[in-house]
Write an enzyme that holds these catalytic residues in place. Structure first.
Site, PDB file in Angstrom:
ATOM      1  N   TYR A  14      24.877  42.315  17.923  1.00 53.97           N
ATOM      2  CA  TYR A  14      23.453  42.362  17.584  1.00 53.97           C
ATOM      3  C   TYR A  14      22.978  41.069  16.930  1.00 53.97           C
ATOM      4  CZ  TYR A  14      23.064  47.371  18.570  1.00 53.97           C
ATOM      5  OH  TYR A  14      23.028  48.602  19.179  1.00 53.97           O
ATOM      6  N   LYS A  65      37.829  48.135  16.810  1.00 45.79           N
ATOM      7  CA  LYS A  65      38.542  48.219  18.097  1.00 45.79           C
ATOM      8  C   LYS A  65      39.474  47.010  18.136  1.00 45.79           C
ATOM      9  CE  LYS A  65      39.029  50.147  22.203  1.00 45.79           C
ATOM     10  NZ  LYS A  65      39.436  51.533  22.449  1.00 45.79           N
ATOM     11  N   ASP A  94      36.845  54.689  19.193  1.00 51.28           N
ATOM     12  CA  ASP A  94      36.797  55.825  20.126  1.00 51.28           C
ATOM     13  C   ASP A  94      37.438  57.069  19.490  1.00 51.28           C
ATOM     14  OD1 ASP A  94      38.978  54.172  20.265  1.00 51.28           O
ATOM     15  OD2 ASP A  94      39.235  54.254  22.425  1.00 51.28           O
ATOM     16  N   ASP A 141      25.354  51.391  14.815  1.00 51.54           N
ATOM     17  CA  ASP A 141      24.122  51.880  15.426  1.00 51.54           C
ATOM     18  C   ASP A 141      24.401  53.177  16.175  1.00 51.54           C
ATOM     19  OD1 ASP A 141      21.543  51.997  16.275  1.00 51.54           O
ATOM     20  OD2 ASP A 141      21.673  50.366  17.715  1.00 51.54           O
TER      21      ASP A 141
END
Ligand code: NAD
Length: 366
Positions: free
Chosen positions: A125, A192, A225, A249
């Site tokens: 972002y 991640k 995840d 987000d």
């Protein structure tokens, strides 16, 4: 009694109605607030040539605390999001989003009390993008081919994901201090790192390092995840989760969904000196002017603002009055009913009327 001067930005879409409702209930807690009101958003572009005029930013910088309604970002008109720009210009690098379930809220889950702290300035972002087919995209693709030996297809668009040691350190330091100040027990770093070693890997490494400075708070990490699955299976295992911008987000909406939806999800954009409070939801343009949208997310944002101002008793009074309205089910908007056409749903201003009356009664009885 301390007088607080607060910048109030009503916003656009349903923003002005929700801001009015929020202001009425915050005033009804009895705190002494001078509202320094400034318009921003779609409706001021004609007058000022931009949606976030300089005098609005100046007011926030001066008062240090602001609360804003949502502001629309028109799609595909090349206008940068006012919300993203505000966070960047004022260096509001942490976004705090509590997701707490209250009795009476229709949800598949009960007793959820989670907080997401989202890094607010970096990651995908950061707004560094190269359009497919542009000369700059072609140059970046060539350079990456040269440096990595990996071919990116020529017809690719490119978005850059920067995650810095500086940015990661400061958001984790903020998060640990926030957790201590708010009686929280555990921080989960979300990432991640197994795939993106140089961005999310850095994030995790820095998080582990900062965690050693705060041994009183339990620390763990989760791959994003797995985090999503854990949250829908056993949200009660988690407390404060700290994550980069994009995951933050997405998971904010997931967690809002666990506790009753966007109509109830508040937030605070925090920097070292400045705090800007706002609901998670957007400007819901289809409900503009209809006295229909749920003002509670913005009212809960007002409650967070009162806590930030040190007005703890007033914040508790407002939280209790909101919890009462939710539990009684008598003064809630359509989105909190099982059936959206339920005739017992009330409008935005009637929610405010009920909560103001409740606060007045509790102050009279106090
Ligand atoms: P949205 O949050 O406005 O709406 C999503 C859905 O939730 C819609 O069905 C809407 O009607 C409903 N909804 C939202 N708030 C509600 C409320 N208080 N009560 C009842 N229902 C509510 O999201 P969107 O449609 O993706 O975005 C609309 C505009 O808002 C876009 O221009 C977007 O960029 C902007 N936006 C602004 C902010 C902000 O100012 N911080 C945040 C998100 C989106």
């Amino acid at each position: 009694m301390t007088r607080h001067t607060i910048t109030l930005i009503p916003g656009d879409g349903v923003g002005p109605e929700l801001s009015d409702a929020m202001r009425r209930v915050v005033d009804a807690t009895g705190v002494d607030i001078e509202w320094d009101v400034h318009d921003a958003g779609l409706d001021v572009i004609a007058e000022y040539g931009e949606p976030m005029p300089q005098h609005v930013l100046d007011s926030i910088r001066k008062n240090k605390v602001a609360i804003k309604g949502p502001i629309t970002t028109p799609v595909g008109k090349g206008m940068r999001s006012v919300n993203v720009a505000l966070r960047r210009d004022l260096d509001l690098y942490s976004l705090v989003r509590p997701c707490k379930w209250y009795p009476g809220v229709r949800s598949r889950y009960a007793d959820v009390d989670l907080v997401i702290i989202r890094e607010n300035t970096e990651d995908l972002y950061a707004g560094i993008e190269f359009e497919e087919g542009s000369e700059d995209a072609a140059r970046i693709i060539d350079l990456i081919g040269e440096l990595s030996g990996r071919a990116i297809r020529k017809d690719s668009g490119i978005s850059i994901k920067p995650i810095s040691v500086f940015g990661t350190e400061r958001v984790f330091r903020f998060a640990f201090k926030w957790a201590i100040a708010n009686g929280r027990k555990k921080i989960t770093a979300v990432h991640k790192a197994n795939i993106m070693k140089y961005t999310d890997g850095l994030w995790l490494r820095v998080a582990q390092h900062v965690a050693t400075e705060f041994p009183q708070i339990e620390f763990e990490d989760r791959i994003v995840d797995n985090m999503c699955m854990q949250l829908v299976q056993k949200p009660e295992l988690y407390d404060v989760m700290v994550m980069p911008n994009l995951y933050g987000d997405i998971l904010s909406d997931l967690c809002a969904g666990l506790v009753g939806g966007l109509g109830l999800a508040p937030g605070a954009n925090m920097g070292d000196e400045i705090a800007v409070f706002e609901a998670t939801h957007g400007s819901a343009p289809k409900y503009k002017g209809l006295n229909k949208a749920n003002p509670m997310a913005m009212m809960f944002s007002g409650m967070m603002m009162l806590r930030h101002l040190g007005e703890l008793a007033a914040a508790d009074r407002l939280e209790n009055a909101l919890a009462w309205a939710i539990a009684s089910g008598e003064a809630v908007t359509y989105d909190m009913k099982l059936n959206r056409d339920d005739p017992s749903a009330v409008g935005t201003s009637e929610v405010a009327d009920a909560i103001v009356a409740r606060l007045a009664a509790s102050r009279a009885g106090a």
